[in-house]
Design a protein around this motif. Structure first.
Motif, PDB file in Angstrom:
ATOM      1  N   GLU A 130       0.833  -1.207   0.000  1.00 55.71           N
ATOM      2  CA  GLU A 130       0.000   0.000   0.000  1.00 55.71           C
ATOM      3  C   GLU A 130       0.870   1.261   0.000  1.00 55.71           C
ATOM      4  OE1 GLU A 130      -3.998   1.563   2.221  1.00 55.71           O
ATOM      5  OE2 GLU A 130      -2.540   0.457   3.427  1.00 55.71           O
ATOM      6  N   ARG A 146       3.840   1.559  -1.298  1.00 55.13           N
ATOM      7  CA  ARG A 146       4.394   1.696  -2.654  1.00 55.13           C
ATOM      8  C   ARG A 146       3.358   2.272  -3.605  1.00 55.13           C
ATOM      9  NH1 ARG A 146       8.063  -3.638  -3.906  1.00 55.13           N
ATOM     10  NH2 ARG A 146       9.525  -3.328  -2.202  1.00 55.13           N
ATOM     11  N   ILE A 147       2.117   1.848  -3.454  1.00 55.58           N
ATOM     12  CA  ILE A 147       1.037   2.371  -4.298  1.00 55.58           C
ATOM     13  C   ILE A 147       0.875   3.867  -4.071  1.00 55.58           C
ATOM     14  CG2 ILE A 147      -1.467   2.331  -4.669  1.00 55.58           C
ATOM     15  CD1 ILE A 147      -1.311  -0.724  -4.075  1.00 55.58           C
ATOM     16  N   GLU A 148       0.944   4.300  -2.812  1.00 54.34           N
ATOM     17  CA  GLU A 148       0.791   5.715  -2.477  1.00 54.34           C
ATOM     18  C   GLU A 148       1.871   6.569  -3.125  1.00 54.34           C
ATOM     19  OE1 GLU A 148       0.734   5.793   1.773  1.00 54.34           O
ATOM     20  OE2 GLU A 148      -1.256   4.884   1.886  1.00 54.34           O
ATOM     21  N   LYS A 149       3.037   5.987  -3.366  1.00 53.04           N
ATOM     22  CA  LYS A 149       4.143   6.710  -3.993  1.00 53.04           C
ATOM     23  C   LYS A 149       4.065   6.668  -5.520  1.00 53.04           C
ATOM     24  CE  LYS A 149       7.309   5.834  -0.172  1.00 53.04           C
ATOM     25  NZ  LYS A 149       8.540   5.152   0.248  1.00 53.04           N
ATOM     26  N   SER A 150       3.135   5.905  -6.059  1.00 52.41           N
ATOM     27  CA  SER A 150       3.006   5.737  -7.506  1.00 52.41           C
ATOM     28  C   SER A 150       2.271   6.922  -8.127  1.00 52.41           C
ATOM     29  CB  SER A 150       2.241   4.452  -7.822  1.00 52.41           C
ATOM     30  OG  SER A 150       2.923   3.339  -7.313  1.00 52.41           O
ATOM     31  N   SER A 151       2.121   6.849  -9.442  1.00 48.30           N
ATOM     32  CA  SER A 151       1.422   7.906 -10.176  1.00 48.30           C
ATOM     33  C   SER A 151      -0.045   7.969  -9.777  1.00 48.30           C
ATOM     34  CB  SER A 151       1.532   7.650 -11.685  1.00 48.30           C
ATOM     35  OG  SER A 151       0.783   6.494 -12.032  1.00 48.30           O
ATOM     36  N   ASN A 152      -0.682   9.090 -10.070  1.00 51.55           N
ATOM     37  CA  ASN A 152      -2.106   9.264  -9.770  1.00 51.55           C
ATOM     38  C   ASN A 152      -2.942   8.158 -10.388  1.00 51.55           C
ATOM     39  OD1 ASN A 152      -1.825  11.536  -8.219  1.00 51.55           O
ATOM     40  ND2 ASN A 152      -2.202  12.948  -9.888  1.00 51.55           N
ATOM     41  N   ASN A 153      -2.598   7.765 -11.600  1.00 55.08           N
ATOM     42  CA  ASN A 153      -3.359   6.729 -12.304  1.00 55.08           C
ATOM     43  C   ASN A 153      -3.371   5.415 -11.523  1.00 55.08           C
ATOM     44  OD1 ASN A 153      -4.871   5.677 -14.478  1.00 55.08           O
ATOM     45  ND2 ASN A 153      -3.013   4.832 -15.395  1.00 55.08           N
ATOM     46  N   VAL A 154      -2.235   5.036 -10.998  1.00 55.43           N
ATOM     47  CA  VAL A 154      -2.133   3.797 -10.223  1.00 55.43           C
ATOM     48  C   VAL A 154      -2.886   3.939  -8.911  1.00 55.43           C
ATOM     49  CG1 VAL A 154      -0.537   2.267  -8.989  1.00 55.43           C
ATOM     50  CG2 VAL A 154       0.039   3.084 -11.274  1.00 55.43           C
ATOM     51  N   ARG A 155      -2.712   5.071  -8.227  1.00 57.38           N
ATOM     52  CA  ARG A 155      -3.385   5.286  -6.936  1.00 57.38           C
ATOM     53  C   ARG A 155      -4.898   5.274  -7.074  1.00 57.38           C
ATOM     54  NH1 ARG A 155       0.565   9.706  -5.627  1.00 57.38           N
ATOM     55  NH2 ARG A 155      -0.988  10.931  -6.653  1.00 57.38           N
ATOM     56  N   ASN A 183      -8.093  -3.733  -7.990  1.00 55.99           N
ATOM     57  CA  ASN A 183      -8.048  -2.814  -9.123  1.00 55.99           C
ATOM     58  C   ASN A 183      -9.491  -2.509  -9.508  1.00 55.99           C
ATOM     59  OD1 ASN A 183      -7.925  -1.674 -11.705  1.00 55.99           O
ATOM     60  ND2 ASN A 183      -6.044  -2.779 -12.196  1.00 55.99           N
TER      61      ASN A 183
END
Length: 72
Positions: free
Chosen positions: A6, A8-17, A30
């Motif tokens: 979670e 790592r997801i928060e640090k990802s691009s807006n699209n992934v988040r 997803n």
């Protein structure tokens, strides 16, 4: 652990988040594969790319939050 994923997801691009959402203690889903939310039975239905449908029993409170987040 799921908490590490979670983060790592928060640090990802807006699209992934926007697409990957934690639901409760056990799942990150997803939303592109979200098929249906059944609040009365506390079930989340997901559909894969082959149109197979899977259901997960999720605590009601998490489904309500997910539905609110998606605006459905």
């Amino acid at each position: 652990q799921l908490g590490d994923i979670e983060k790592r997801i928060e640090k990802s691009s807006n699209n992934v988040r926007e697409k990957l959402v934690r639901i409760g203690r056990s799942y990150i889903v997803n939303v592109d594969y979200l098929f249906r939310i059944d609040l009365s039975e506390s079930l989340l239905y997901l559909m894969d790319t082959d149109h197979n449908i899977f259901k997960l029993k999720i605590e009601h409170q998490y489904l309500v939050k997910l539905k609110e987040k998606l605006g459905k």
